[in-house]
Write a protein that holds these residues in place. Structure first.
Motif: not given
Length: 204
Positions: A98-104, A156-175
């Motif tokens: 809930r804290k991360m949603l407005p930040i994201a 909360p966990f996040a994955l960043l995908l580029d336009a080709s669908g490649r996973i750029v980075a991922k990890g637990l996020v809290n800020n």
């Protein structure tokens, strides 16, 4: 005091200054090393990458899914030209989510990244989350299968995908810094802050 005595005193004073400087040099070197070691320990920590699921650098295959409002969408695979996607796994029962949603929401707006929220909860709980934070139900997937495919076990966990669908980075996020570290990973070639810190001694 005659001039000869004055010159002697001055010479001794200068010699003492040089001795003090020479004695101080190893202390400064030791202090520099200690500070560098301390900086390594307290360096800003990015998103903590876990070992489950596909690793950064791998392509995420296209997974057809349904959003909360019934919209058909695809997670992974090639996206429209230039579109990066942030997959953010959240839950209405998780206070950090809930804290991360407005930040994201602010982060993706500033970085021109597409946000897709995902979770594994009751539809009622996720709809309440959508309403509370003004999310689009067409950009929220409530499906346990995609979480299992990606090895998500903490939020909360996040994955960043580029336009080709490649996973750029991922990890637990809290800020916000954790989200920024995912983007930096793509720019630096380090898949995580952990790998960056591991490489620093070799770079030094």
């Amino acid at each position: 005091m005659d001039s000869a005595s004055s010159m002697t005193v001055l010479a001794w004073a200068q010699a003492l200054d040089w001795l003090l400087l020479l004695a101080l040099a190893p202390v400064l070197v030791l202090l520099f090393r200690r500070m560098r070691h301390l900086f390594t320990k307290v360096a800003p920590v990015g998103a903590l990458m876990t070992s489950g699921g596909p690793a950064p650098g791998q392509m995420l295959a296209a997974h057809p899914l349904r959003a909360l409002d019934g919209t058909a969408l695809t997670v992974g695979g090639a996206q429209p030209e230039g579109t990066r996607t942030l997959l953010l796994f959240v839950s209405g029962t998780c206070p950090i989510s809930r804290k991360m949603l407005p930040i994201a929401q602010d982060f993706v707006r500033r970085e021109a990244i597409d946000l897709l929220c995902l979770g594994d909860d009751t539809d009622a709980m996720q709809r309440d989350l959508v309403a509370r934070f003004g999310l689009s139900p067409s950009r929220f997937v409530n499906d346990p299968e995609i979480g299992r495919v990606l090895g998500i076990d903490k939020l909360p966990f996040a994955l960043l995908l580029d336009a080709s669908g490649r996973i750029v980075a991922k990890g637990l996020v809290n800020n916000r810094e954790h989200l920024e570290s995912l983007v930096v990973a793509g720019e630096t070639g380090h898949v995580s802050v952990q790998s960056y810190l591991d490489a620093r001694p070799r770079a030094a």
